[in-house]
Design a protein around this motif. Sequence first.
Motif, PDB file in Angstrom:
ATOM      1  N   TYR A  67     -16.536  -7.169   7.521  1.00 18.46           N
ATOM      2  CA  TYR A  67     -16.460  -6.473   6.240  1.00 18.46           C
ATOM      3  C   TYR A  67     -17.854  -6.201   5.673  1.00 18.46           C
ATOM      4  O   TYR A  67     -18.788  -6.967   5.889  1.00 18.46           O
ATOM      5  CB  TYR A  67     -15.669  -7.303   5.227  1.00 18.46           C
ATOM      6  N   TYR A  71     -16.437  -4.276   0.267  1.00 15.98           N
ATOM      7  CA  TYR A  71     -15.056  -4.762   0.327  1.00 15.98           C
ATOM      8  C   TYR A  71     -14.703  -5.628  -0.881  1.00 15.98           C
ATOM      9  O   TYR A  71     -13.537  -5.714  -1.279  1.00 15.98           O
ATOM     10  CB  TYR A  71     -14.858  -5.545   1.622  1.00 15.98           C
ATOM     11  N   HIS A  80      -5.653  -5.599   0.338  1.00 17.23           N
ATOM     12  CA  HIS A  80      -5.614  -7.037   0.577  1.00 17.23           C
ATOM     13  C   HIS A  80      -6.449  -7.430   1.789  1.00 17.23           C
ATOM     14  O   HIS A  80      -7.210  -8.399   1.754  1.00 17.23           O
ATOM     15  CB  HIS A  80      -4.157  -7.478   0.791  1.00 17.23           C
ATOM     16  N   SER A  81      -6.332  -6.669   2.894  1.00 17.94           N
ATOM     17  CA  SER A  81      -7.074  -6.995   4.110  1.00 17.94           C
ATOM     18  C   SER A  81      -7.049  -5.812   5.067  1.00 17.94           C
ATOM     19  O   SER A  81      -6.199  -4.919   4.962  1.00 17.94           O
ATOM     20  CB  SER A  81      -6.489  -8.236   4.797  1.00 17.94           C
ATOM     21  N   ILE A  82      -8.003  -5.820   5.995  1.00 18.83           N
ATOM     22  CA  ILE A  82      -8.040  -4.845   7.092  1.00 18.83           C
ATOM     23  C   ILE A  82      -8.047  -5.662   8.377  1.00 18.83           C
ATOM     24  O   ILE A  82      -9.002  -6.403   8.638  1.00 18.83           O
ATOM     25  CB  ILE A  82      -9.286  -3.945   7.031  1.00 18.83           C
ATOM     26  N   LEU A  83      -6.996  -5.541   9.176  1.00 15.91           N
ATOM     27  CA  LEU A  83      -6.825  -6.412  10.325  1.00 15.91           C
ATOM     28  C   LEU A  83      -6.762  -5.615  11.623  1.00 15.91           C
ATOM     29  O   LEU A  83      -6.001  -4.650  11.733  1.00 15.91           O
ATOM     30  CB  LEU A  83      -5.537  -7.233  10.176  1.00 15.91           C
ATOM     31  N   TYR A 121      -4.337  -1.562   7.542  1.00 15.28           N
ATOM     32  CA  TYR A 121      -4.834  -1.649   6.172  1.00 15.28           C
ATOM     33  C   TYR A 121      -3.682  -2.166   5.304  1.00 15.28           C
ATOM     34  O   TYR A 121      -2.711  -1.445   5.054  1.00 15.28           O
ATOM     35  CB  TYR A 121      -5.305  -0.283   5.681  1.00 15.28           C
ATOM     36  N   ARG A 122      -3.792  -3.403   4.862  1.00 15.97           N
ATOM     37  CA  ARG A 122      -2.727  -4.035   4.099  1.00 15.97           C
ATOM     38  C   ARG A 122      -3.069  -4.021   2.612  1.00 15.97           C
ATOM     39  O   ARG A 122      -4.156  -4.441   2.213  1.00 15.97           O
ATOM     40  CB  ARG A 122      -2.493  -5.463   4.579  1.00 15.97           C
ATOM     41  N   TYR A 123      -2.130  -3.550   1.810  1.00 13.64           N
ATOM     42  CA  TYR A 123      -2.353  -3.391   0.374  1.00 13.64           C
ATOM     43  C   TYR A 123      -1.637  -4.491  -0.405  1.00 13.64           C
ATOM     44  O   TYR A 123      -0.673  -5.099   0.072  1.00 13.64           O
ATOM     45  CB  TYR A 123      -1.884  -2.011  -0.082  1.00 13.64           C
ATOM     46  N   THR A 124      -2.131  -4.723  -1.607  1.00  9.39           N
ATOM     47  CA  THR A 124      -1.599  -5.815  -2.419  1.00  9.39           C
ATOM     48  C   THR A 124      -0.150  -5.575  -2.829  1.00  9.39           C
ATOM     49  O   THR A 124       0.577  -6.531  -3.101  1.00  9.39           O
ATOM     50  CB  THR A 124      -2.464  -6.000  -3.680  1.00  9.39           C
ATOM     51  N   THR A 128       1.616  -1.276   4.282  1.00  9.67           N
ATOM     52  CA  THR A 128       0.643  -1.380   5.369  1.00  9.67           C
ATOM     53  C   THR A 128       0.424  -0.002   5.985  1.00  9.67           C
ATOM     54  O   THR A 128       1.387   0.687   6.335  1.00  9.67           O
ATOM     55  CB  THR A 128       1.112  -2.348   6.464  1.00  9.67           C
TER      56      THR A 128
END
Length: 258
Positions: A67, A71, A80-83, A121-124, A128
């Motif tokens: 990151y 970020y 929330h996260s990028i996995l 890309y996961r959002y709060t 996704t």
Amino acid sequence: MQITNFWHKFYIHSLKIVIGFVIGVCLISTESKAQLPGTLNLPNFDEQKIHFGFLIGGHSSRFRLKYSDEYITHDFDTVHSILPTHKFGFKIGFIVNFHFFQYLDVRVAPTFSFYQLGLDYRYTHGETLNELRDPTYFELPILFKYKSVRRVNRAIYLLAGLTPAVKVSGNKQDLDSSERLLIEKFNLSVDVGVGLDLFQPLFKFSPEVRYSFGLLNVLDSEENDFSVGIENLNIHSFTIYVTFEGGPSTFRRKARKY
């Protein structure tokens, strides 16, 4: 980006390839054990100064992500996260093997590698977004091969070296650059692996596993919504290969007794 039916089929076929590799290795190993104990196939094969072959492989690849400082800014309150995600692909190429010393060879293996590389890309709020890239690279592994003492028709070996690569498809012009995660054209990786040489009457068959550590940041310098928040992307992959090697005089040789 939505995945087409072609890629869904590709995942299934990739799994079948890997399973087929394992079954093939078991069958050929069993067949080799069934040979007469005194039969030495291709007795001087590894002493040839140069010999050729081809390889096929199935691999699982992923991005390794770092990151950026952006970020943690307020612009990313909803992310929330990028996995990275593991994806399957395959490789096909040729082998040119140079024999230098008793237990040391240098191998060059021009290869076309078909990748799938994804980020989630996961959002709060629970949504996704899946971003998938499917580049094809032309790779030129330059590998040192250190071999064990040959035991009748088997020998274990270790591989290590560098693999420069250039992207030959999946370039940024395929879609509006603002709508895709963009990756650079060039890559460089360190490869390490282990394999087993199985000498057959007319050729040498070798199952092999290899891990590739990407050294270069493949994230494109052109920034868009997909790259904001990411500082580095490296490509890592685990590959199962099978190789078949012959030589100028392979088909004129016959197994001999010792």
